[in-house]
Design a protein around this motif. Structure first.
Motif, PDB file in Angstrom:
ATOM      1  N   TYR A   1       2.727  11.780 -10.311  1.00 40.39           N
ATOM      2  CA  TYR A   1       2.247  13.165 -10.360  1.00 40.39           C
ATOM      3  C   TYR A   1       3.421  14.146 -10.467  1.00 40.39           C
ATOM      4  CZ  TYR A   1      -2.386  11.464  -9.004  1.00 40.39           C
ATOM      5  OH  TYR A   1      -3.597  10.818  -8.958  1.00 40.39           O
ATOM      6  N   LEU A   2       4.494  13.890  -9.741  1.00 39.99           N
ATOM      7  CA  LEU A   2       5.661  14.769  -9.801  1.00 39.99           C
ATOM      8  C   LEU A   2       6.275  14.779 -11.198  1.00 39.99           C
ATOM      9  CD1 LEU A   2       7.320  13.912  -6.372  1.00 39.99           C
ATOM     10  CD2 LEU A   2       6.169  16.056  -6.998  1.00 39.99           C
ATOM     11  N   ILE A   3       6.316  13.621 -11.820  1.00 38.05           N
ATOM     12  CA  ILE A   3       6.858  13.542 -13.180  1.00 38.05           C
ATOM     13  C   ILE A   3       5.962  14.314 -14.141  1.00 38.05           C
ATOM     14  CG2 ILE A   3       7.269  11.956 -15.117  1.00 38.05           C
ATOM     15  CD1 ILE A   3       8.278   9.933 -12.989  1.00 38.05           C
ATOM     16  N   GLN A   4       4.655  14.182 -13.999  1.00 41.18           N
ATOM     17  CA  GLN A   4       3.732  14.925 -14.869  1.00 41.18           C
ATOM     18  C   GLN A   4       3.918  16.425 -14.714  1.00 41.18           C
ATOM     19  OE1 GLN A   4      -0.164  13.491 -13.871  1.00 41.18           O
ATOM     20  NE2 GLN A   4      -0.037  11.754 -15.292  1.00 41.18           N
ATOM     21  N   GLU A   5       4.171  16.878 -13.491  1.00 41.59           N
ATOM     22  CA  GLU A   5       4.375  18.309 -13.253  1.00 41.59           C
ATOM     23  C   GLU A   5       5.637  18.820 -13.930  1.00 41.59           C
ATOM     24  OE1 GLU A   5       4.337  18.930  -9.032  1.00 41.59           O
ATOM     25  OE2 GLU A   5       2.176  18.495  -8.862  1.00 41.59           O
TER      26      GLU A   5
ATOM     27  N   ARG B   1       0.830  -1.202   0.000  1.00 40.03           N
ATOM     28  CA  ARG B   1       0.000   0.000   0.000  1.00 40.03           C
ATOM     29  C   ARG B   1       0.868   1.257   0.000  1.00 40.03           C
ATOM     30  NH1 ARG B   1      -1.499   0.116   4.736  1.00 40.03           N
ATOM     31  NH2 ARG B   1      -0.581   2.081   5.324  1.00 40.03           N
ATOM     32  N   VAL B   2       1.887   1.287   0.865  1.00 42.44           N
ATOM     33  CA  VAL B   2       2.781   2.444   0.940  1.00 42.44           C
ATOM     34  C   VAL B   2       3.519   2.620  -0.386  1.00 42.44           C
ATOM     35  CG1 VAL B   2       4.873   3.358   2.039  1.00 42.44           C
ATOM     36  CG2 VAL B   2       3.047   2.392   3.436  1.00 42.44           C
ATOM     37  N   PHE B   3       4.015   1.521  -0.947  1.00 39.11           N
ATOM     38  CA  PHE B   3       4.729   1.585  -2.217  1.00 39.11           C
ATOM     39  C   PHE B   3       3.826   2.133  -3.319  1.00 39.11           C
ATOM     40  CE2 PHE B   3       5.999  -0.186  -6.285  1.00 39.11           C
ATOM     41  CZ  PHE B   3       7.329   0.192  -6.345  1.00 39.11           C
ATOM     42  N   THR B   4       2.592   1.655  -3.378  1.00 34.19           N
ATOM     43  CA  THR B   4       1.648   2.115  -4.398  1.00 34.19           C
ATOM     44  C   THR B   4       1.358   3.600  -4.238  1.00 34.19           C
ATOM     45  OG1 THR B   4       0.669  -0.088  -4.529  1.00 34.19           O
ATOM     46  CG2 THR B   4      -0.655   1.737  -5.353  1.00 34.19           C
ATOM     47  N   GLU B   5       1.164   4.046  -3.013  1.00 37.09           N
ATOM     48  CA  GLU B   5       0.905   5.464  -2.766  1.00 37.09           C
ATOM     49  C   GLU B   5       2.088   6.317  -3.193  1.00 37.09           C
ATOM     50  OE1 GLU B   5      -0.029   5.674   1.393  1.00 37.09           O
ATOM     51  OE2 GLU B   5      -1.991   4.721   1.131  1.00 37.09           O
ATOM     52  N   LYS B   6       3.302   5.888  -2.861  1.00 36.57           N
ATOM     53  CA  LYS B   6       4.500   6.655  -3.211  1.00 36.57           C
ATOM     54  C   LYS B   6       4.730   6.647  -4.719  1.00 36.57           C
ATOM     55  CE  LYS B   6       5.388   7.882   0.929  1.00 36.57           C
ATOM     56  NZ  LYS B   6       5.103   9.254   1.328  1.00 36.57           N
ATOM     57  N   ALA B   7       4.465   5.523  -5.370  1.00 34.97           N
ATOM     58  CA  ALA B   7       4.622   5.448  -6.824  1.00 34.97           C
ATOM     59  C   ALA B   7       3.642   6.397  -7.511  1.00 34.97           C
ATOM     60  CB  ALA B   7       4.410   4.018  -7.319  1.00 34.97           C
TER      61      ALA B   7
END
Length: 81
Positions: free
Chosen positions: A71-75, A60-66
């Motif tokens: 989103y950061l890459i899209q920005e 769950r943590v890995f999925t959230e961070k991924a």
């Protein structure tokens, strides 16, 4: 999943906690040998449930961070027009 291996120090501390629990909560004395058998039983029979829950939590943590990284890459994208 490999078998759960505890160090001698960890085993000794857990044995002490089991003995204290039996004495304080169940008003029974249990020897160190019996407490070690309980540790083995719990590790074998219940350990996989805790292991699987740990994996689910990590996933769950890995999925959230991924997702955050996505989103950061899209920005960072540059306009193309």
């Amino acid at each position: 999943m490999s078998d759960i291996k505890l160090s001698t120090d960890e085993t000794d501390r857990i044995v002490s906690k089991i003995k204290t629990y039996f004495r304080d909560e169940l008003d029974q004395d249990i020897g160190g040998f019996e407490a070690e058998f309980l540790i083995d039983f719990f590790a074998k029979e219940i350990g996989p449930h805790f292991y699987n829950q740990g994996l689910a939590d990590a996933n769950r943590v890995f999925t959230e961070k991924a997702e955050d990284i996505g989103y950061l890459i899209q920005e960072m994208e540059k306009p193309t027009f």
